[in-house]
Motif scaffolding. Structure first.
Motif, PDB file in Angstrom:
ATOM      1  N   THR A 159      52.946  38.667  54.634  1.00 34.56           N
ATOM      2  CA  THR A 159      51.823  38.385  54.514  1.00 34.56           C
ATOM      3  C   THR A 159      50.549  39.381  54.955  1.00 34.56           C
ATOM      4  O   THR A 159      49.830  39.527  53.706  1.00 34.56           O
ATOM      5  N   VAL A 160      50.189  39.714  55.886  1.00 31.61           N
ATOM      6  CA  VAL A 160      49.423  40.758  55.989  1.00 31.61           C
ATOM      7  C   VAL A 160      49.362  42.130  55.410  1.00 31.61           C
ATOM      8  O   VAL A 160      48.617  42.957  55.058  1.00 31.61           O
ATOM      9  N   SER A 161      51.015  42.590  55.369  1.00 29.92           N
ATOM     10  CA  SER A 161      50.772  43.763  54.505  1.00 29.92           C
ATOM     11  C   SER A 161      50.086  42.850  52.610  1.00 29.92           C
ATOM     12  O   SER A 161      50.278  44.290  51.908  1.00 29.92           O
ATOM     13  N   ALA A 162      50.743  42.052  52.055  1.00 29.04           N
ATOM     14  CA  ALA A 162      50.630  41.704  51.013  1.00 29.04           C
ATOM     15  C   ALA A 162      49.117  41.841  50.563  1.00 29.04           C
ATOM     16  O   ALA A 162      48.272  42.122  49.065  1.00 29.04           O
ATOM     17  N   GLY A 163      48.408  40.861  52.326  1.00 26.28           N
ATOM     18  CA  GLY A 163      46.784  41.011  52.197  1.00 26.28           C
ATOM     19  C   GLY A 163      46.272  42.460  51.915  1.00 26.28           C
ATOM     20  O   GLY A 163      45.419  42.775  50.822  1.00 26.28           O
ATOM     21  N   ILE A 164      46.638  43.441  52.199  1.00 23.51           N
ATOM     22  CA  ILE A 164      46.593  44.639  52.562  1.00 23.51           C
ATOM     23  C   ILE A 164      46.623  45.107  51.267  1.00 23.51           C
ATOM     24  O   ILE A 164      45.843  46.519  50.487  1.00 23.51           O
ATOM     25  N   ASN A 165      47.662  45.147  51.147  1.00 26.56           N
ATOM     26  CA  ASN A 165      48.064  46.003  49.688  1.00 26.56           C
ATOM     27  C   ASN A 165      46.984  45.958  48.758  1.00 26.56           C
ATOM     28  O   ASN A 165      47.554  46.037  47.690  1.00 26.56           O
ATOM     29  N   ARG A 166      47.114  44.037  48.268  1.00 28.12           N
ATOM     30  CA  ARG A 166      45.864  43.657  47.163  1.00 28.12           C
ATOM     31  C   ARG A 166      44.691  44.330  48.036  1.00 28.12           C
ATOM     32  O   ARG A 166      44.103  44.610  47.014  1.00 28.12           O
TER      33      ARG A 166
END
Lengths: 389, 249, 499
Positions: free
Chosen positions: B185-192
């Motif tokens: 979830t956190v990685s998805a946020g950072i990638n966004r």
């Protein structure tokens, strides 16, 4: 201090509700008592005693020293009677509760107040009123107020002390079984001298909620004593205070757990600014016949200037083993980690500090006086560091 | 465009030398990962970039967007778009998450002479960010990090990242203490968050995070200096052979 | 918890309660200047010390006994106490332990106190069942012992070995003769003669005690220990201990105390002064097991003690550890004055009261220097009809920039007739100081007890275990030999808990 000298300056009169000779006798005892000496360790009692000499005379004639507002006009559930007009049986009750509690060796100023006041106010709440009861202690006088809340009644009480001259208050509140009282109180005026005693006696399964807000004054002392004398009685107190440069505040609370399964929870947050002196003394006393008691107290203080003095003394006195008790007290500063965290998100150093200080106080501020109190605290914090927004 | 240029940085903490000549440069659009054993100076680098008062730069320089960073206050760096996701986010009882983030956004807008975000816009943005990170909207009303679990605290940092939209995000061990779902979830946020105009500096102990956020450059930090740099494969080798492999070679 | 359990808890044996039958020279009861002069003359004291005592005596006469502590007892008749008692056999001053009356030596042997240098500290708890001679051989470190019997020291072990290191460890009466300059400089420098009622009394009539001097840079090669024994009837014991740690030195000092079972209350009013110079560290441990009185509250020692240390030097450290299980009444606040910048004060305490015992104990941490730190961990256990009070003061003065204190007080109540009280005073006059105080009170939990019993541990053992666990943080601070003893002592104090 010599009680005879003090009494000499006070008007001597006989009142149906007060035996003045007895009061004088008690006063002379309590002025030399070890308990009183310990309780006035950080605040000289003399300044308060001197205050009584500067009261406008004759105070005894002042019929209505408290401004009472009953929301929505007069309500049949609330009956106000000056002591001087009280019926014989009411007078017996008044005498009884005053002698059981306030007139003890512990509170010499209660006797002085009674002797100086000459009269008092008896408030009976016989059924749940639709609107809050609002009291403002606005005059430079001393006033005993006895409030009796009948069983099962719910009452909202708002009490402010706005007088700026020397004044003393003492309030005796009796909660009947299953009664619920929400009491919001503030003492925010920079009074020359202010002593207040709130004493509440809580019967079985009754609940008492207090929000208590105070600022420092030239000289301010707030005493609170709660008797949880019925099984399952409970009290919760949230307090916030801010003491500005040159001001003085001394607050002392005593919770007496006198019956089984009683509950108390107290939370006090305070800030000292400039050269101020703040004292907090919170005492929890679990009596032998109070198994199942649950008591907690936290007192947190922030000292925001090098010259700020803060004394705190949380006390536990426990005489039975089946209890859950804890207390904690801290004196410290704003967390530099928190300041850094806020600054790293773009807030200025001062803005971050103000936000943290306000939040610290706000944790304990709620209820009907919350807006006024927050506003007052914020003003004081901005006066202290003008860069704040 | 060059975002960050760290040159021969020496830093002491409480009189102890932690960074001993660290150099690093990050361009817009890049993700850099810094890996290293415990005590190598990873968190020191993060804190120095944000301007923590406990760290003293004894020599070397940090330029951010061609501005000498050492001279700037903590909040001034934030105003210029430098963001630090804390390894240990601080609890601030009594200040709600909303209040806190609005205050931060307003302060940054003011510093940049921009119009502050309206309350409604802000609510929308905050709710949407919370949703993206799988956070209950009630979360916004709670005190900042107060009583949050370790994972919630880290997600709250990324929530702030998404709201504040900085130019350079320094993420200090954001993956530590997260389970695998939370890492995703956190990685998805950072990638966004990442785009061609901003940069990310990922500080991590484990290679695991880099499975989800693919870095352009991987650096290995040991004893206060970067001892090796390479592409993503360096992290994989490290994971296989351990940090001792580097000191041995 | 069953009532039976609680009732049984008060059945406790006091192992050190025997009387040594020995001829003593004892002053008749009463106190006036001639008594003070007699004691001073007995010790061949120089004139300045006699005057010093007389000044204290005059100060004491003008003082009244303190009443603020949370303890209750009938007023003490100070004219009914004898202020000096010494075994006759010591009158000629035996030059070595070999010349000491064997009856005296047997007393210490029974108590497990090693007075022969090949022996080791076996215990301050157990009596004849664990004599010192049965200790294991040299695997345990040596402990040098100064044994004080009533008003006099009967001997000090390992003096030669300590002398090699330059350490002075001897009775204070001897130090007055051999190191007058040190005694004169430091005596009363931490606890002034007229500090309080009992300290003034002690200053006037103290008979003996231990003196320790650690030269600069020396790490004392072994634990030092003083063992106090009150034997004679109707006597007070007034010992005086002075420990000086010069710059960069270290010493760990232990004291133990016992007394016979007697029906009368006996007064023990000691003064202990510690001085730590730059970078010096003093670790002072006490296992106090004075006779606590019987289960009806009859007899027992009144332990009214003033203990204070001064961290004079920068980075100096004083650490008090106490395990208080004895005495009818304990009134004791080992304190630290943190004068040197970066100095450290610590107080670790276990106070267990049973039957009608009363303890009012705690500490004072006075922060004066910059970045001074203090830690207070106090554990109170109350059983029977006893009362245990923690009373503490943490004060940061305006000069104590960056001072830090952490206090934790926990009380454990066993039975519904006891009391546990906490009175901490926190006075902050410095905004850069951080002070934290936490206190909790709980009872010995039925669930814990049940769990132990279900696993086959007998209830008495279980209580011992639980109480020991509760006190672990404090026991950890004790030197190893003492930690074991302290644990045992608690179990003994709670013995007979379950039938």
């Amino acid at each position: 201090m010599n009680a005879a000298e003090i009494l000499n300056d006070l008007p001597s009169r006989d009142m149906a509700w007060l035996n003045s000779a007895e009061a004088a006798e008690r006063l002379s005892m309590s002025l030399v008592s070890g308990v009183v000496k310990e309780q006035w360790k950080y605040t000289p009692i003399k300044g308060f005693i001197d205050g009584f000499n500067h009261l406008p005379t004759p105070v005894g004639e002042m019929a209505n020293p408290v401004t009472i507002v009953i929301g929505g006009g007069e309500q049949p559930q609330i009956k106000l009677t000056p002591f001087s007009d009280a019926a014989a049986e009411d007078l017996d009750y008044i005498r009884d509760v005053l002698h059981r509690g306030i007139f003890s060796e512990r509170y010499p100023l209660a006797d002085l107040t009674a002797l100086s006041a000459g009269n008092g106010l008896f408030i009976q709440v016989s059924d749940t009123p639709e609107h809050p009861l609002i009291m403002d202690f606005s005059e430079t006088v001393c006033t005993p107020v006895v409030i009796s809340v009948s069983a099962n009644v719910h009452l909202e009480l708002m009490e402010t002390a706005s007088a700026v001259g020397f004044h003393t208050q003492f309030i005796r509140l009796d909660l009947g079984e299953h009664a619920v009282v929400h009491h919001a109180r503030s003492a925010l005026a920079n009074a020359v001298g202010h002593w207040s005693l709130l004493q509440a006696s809580i019967a079985q399964s009754a609940s008492y909620f207090v929000q208590s807000y105070a600022s420092g004054a030239e000289r301010r002392r707030i005493d609170t004593q709660i008797f949880l004398h019925g099984r399952g009685a409970s009290v919760e107190i949230d307090g916030a205070y801010l003491v500005e440069n040159g001001c003085h505040l001394d607050q002392q609370t005593i919770i007496e757990h006198q019956a089984a399964d009683t509950f108390s929870k107290q939370r006090f947050h305070g800030i000292g600014l400039g050269k101020s002196k703040t004292t907090f003394n919170g005492r929890i006393h679990i009596h032998r016949n109070a198994p199942g008691s649950d008591a907690a107290l936290t007192n947190k203080n922030l000292a925001l200037d090098p010259q700020t003095t803060i004394n705190t003394k949380p006390e536990l006195e426990i005489y039975t083993d089946d209890v859950k008790c804890s207390h904690g007290a801290t004196v410290g500063q704003l967390s530099e980690d928190a300041v850094f965290y806020l600054r790293s998100r773009g807030l200025s150093d001062e803005g971050a500090r103000a936000m943290l200080a306000t939040a610290f106080l706000k944790t304990c501020v709620h209820g009907p006086l919350a807006d006024i109190v927050e506003q007052r605290f914020l003003e004081a914090l901005s006066r202290h560091s003008p860069g704040l927004e | 465009m060059r975002l960050l240029e760290v040159d021969d940085l020496h830093v002491t903490v409480a009189g102890q030398q932690i960074l001993t000549g660290l150099s690093l440069s990050i361009d817009a659009g890049e993700v850099h990962a810094i890996m290293g054993p415990n005590g190598s100076g990873k968190s020191t680098l993060a804190n120095v970039l944000a301007g923590h008062p406990g760290y003293e730069i004894t020599s070397g320089s940090i330029r951010y967007k061609d501005i000498q960073l050492e001279d700037l206050k903590v909040e001034e760096r934030a105003h210029l778009g430098l963001f630090l996701a804390f390894q240990y986010p601080v609890e601030i009882p009594g200040v709600s998450n909303m209040e806190f983030m609005k205050a931060a956004l307003d302060a940054q807008a003011k510093a940049r002479n921009e119009e502050p975000m309206s309350a409604i816009e802000f609510m929308k943005a905050a709710r949407s960010a919370a949703q993206q990170l799988d956070l209950n909207p009630d979360f916004l009303k709670r005190g900042v990090n107060e009583g949050f679990s370790g994972g919630e605290k880290k997600r709250n940092e990324i929530l702030q990242l998404l709201l504040l939209q900085p130019t350079l995000a320094v993420l200090d061990e954001t993956d530590s203490g997260l389970d695998i779902d939370a890492i995703q979830t956190v990685s998805a946020g950072i990638n966004r968050f990442r785009n061609a105009d901003n940069g990310v500096l990922l500080i991590t102990h484990y290679q695991r995070l880099l499975d989800y956020i693919v870095p352009d450059v991987v650096h290995v930090l040991a004893n206060g200096r970067i001892i090796r740099s390479g592409d993503k494969s360096l992290a994989v080798t490290l994971e296989e052979k351990g940090y001792t492999w580097l000191s041995a070679s | 918890m069953s009532n039976r359990f609680v009732e049984n808890l008060v059945e406790r044996e006091y192992d050190a309660g025997f009387v040594t039958d020995i001829e003593s020279e004892t002053l008749p009861p009463g106190l006036d200047e001639s008594v003070v002069r007699f004691i001073s003359a007995k010790k061949n004291e120089p004139e300045w010390l006699t005057d010093w005592r007389l000044e204290a005596y005059r100060g004491w006469q003008a003082m009244t006994a303190p009443k603020w502590a949370h303890v209750h007892f009938p007023p003490i008749d100070f004219t009914a106490i004898s202020y000096f008692s010494a075994p006759k056999s010591l009158a000629d001053g035996p030059s070595s332990l070999d010349e000491v009356d064997p009856e005296l030596l047997r007393t210490y042997e029974k108590l497990g106190i090693p007075l022969h240098e090949q022996e080791f500290l076996a215990g301050v708890v157990k009596g004849a069942d664990s004599p010192a001679t049965s200790s294991e051989p040299s695997s345990r470190p040596n402990v040098a012992v100064d044994a004080i019997f009533d008003s006099v020291s009967i001997g000090t072990t390992f003096k030669d070995k300590l002398a090699e290191a330059g350490v002075v460890f001897c009775p204070i009466s001897e130090a007055v003769q051999t190191h007058p300059e040190l005694v004169r400089k430091y005596l009363g420098s931490v606890v002034p003669r007229k500090d309080n009622f009992y300290a003034a009394l002690n200053s006037a009539v103290y008979s003996d005690g231990s003196f320790v001097y650690i030269p600069p840079g020396v790490r004392c090669p072994m634990e030092l220990s003083t063992y106090f024994r009150i034997n004679a009837q109707n006597t007070g014991q007034f010992e005086r201990t002075l420990i000086i740690a010069e710059a960069g030195s270290y010493v760990s000092y232990l004291e133990g105390c016992t007394a016979p079972m007697r029906d009368e209350n006996q007064l023990h009013a000691a003064v202990v002064e510690l001085i730590a110079l730059d970078d010096a560290e003093i670790k002072y441990s006490t296992v106090q097991n004075w006779y606590p009185g019987d289960k009806n509250g009859k007899g027992g020692i009144y332990n009214f003690v003033t203990k204070r240390g001064a961290c004079i030097g920068v980075r100096s450290k004083i650490s008090w550890t106490q395990v208080e299980t004895g005495s009818a009444i304990t009134w004791k606040y080992p304190s630290v004055i943190l004068r040197g910048d970066y100095s450290v004060g610590e107080f670790y305490s276990v106070a267990l009261t049973n039957n009608y015992q009363q303890a009012d104990t705690g500490t004072k941490m006075i922060h004066l220097g910059k970045h001074t730190r203090s830690t207070i961990i106090a554990k109170g256990i109350s059983a029977g009809k006893s009362n245990s009070t923690y009373r503490g003061l943490v004060r940061t003065s305006p000069t104590a920039i960056g001072a830090r204190n952490y206090t934790q007080c926990d009380s454990l109540l066993i039975g519904s007739n006891c009391g546990a009280h906490t009175f901490p005073y926190i006075e902050s006059k410095n905004a850069s100081a951080i002070i934290e105080h936490e206190a909790t009170t709980s009872k010995l939990s039925d669930e814990q007890l049940f769990l132990c019993q279900q696993r086959g541990i007998d209830p008495e053992k279980a209580v011992g275990m639980i109480v020991n666990g509760f006190c672990k943080e404090v026991f950890r601070q004790l030197p190893m030999e003492f930690a074991v003893e302290a644990g045992k002592l608690l179990e003994v104090s709670l013995e007979g808990a379950v039938g």
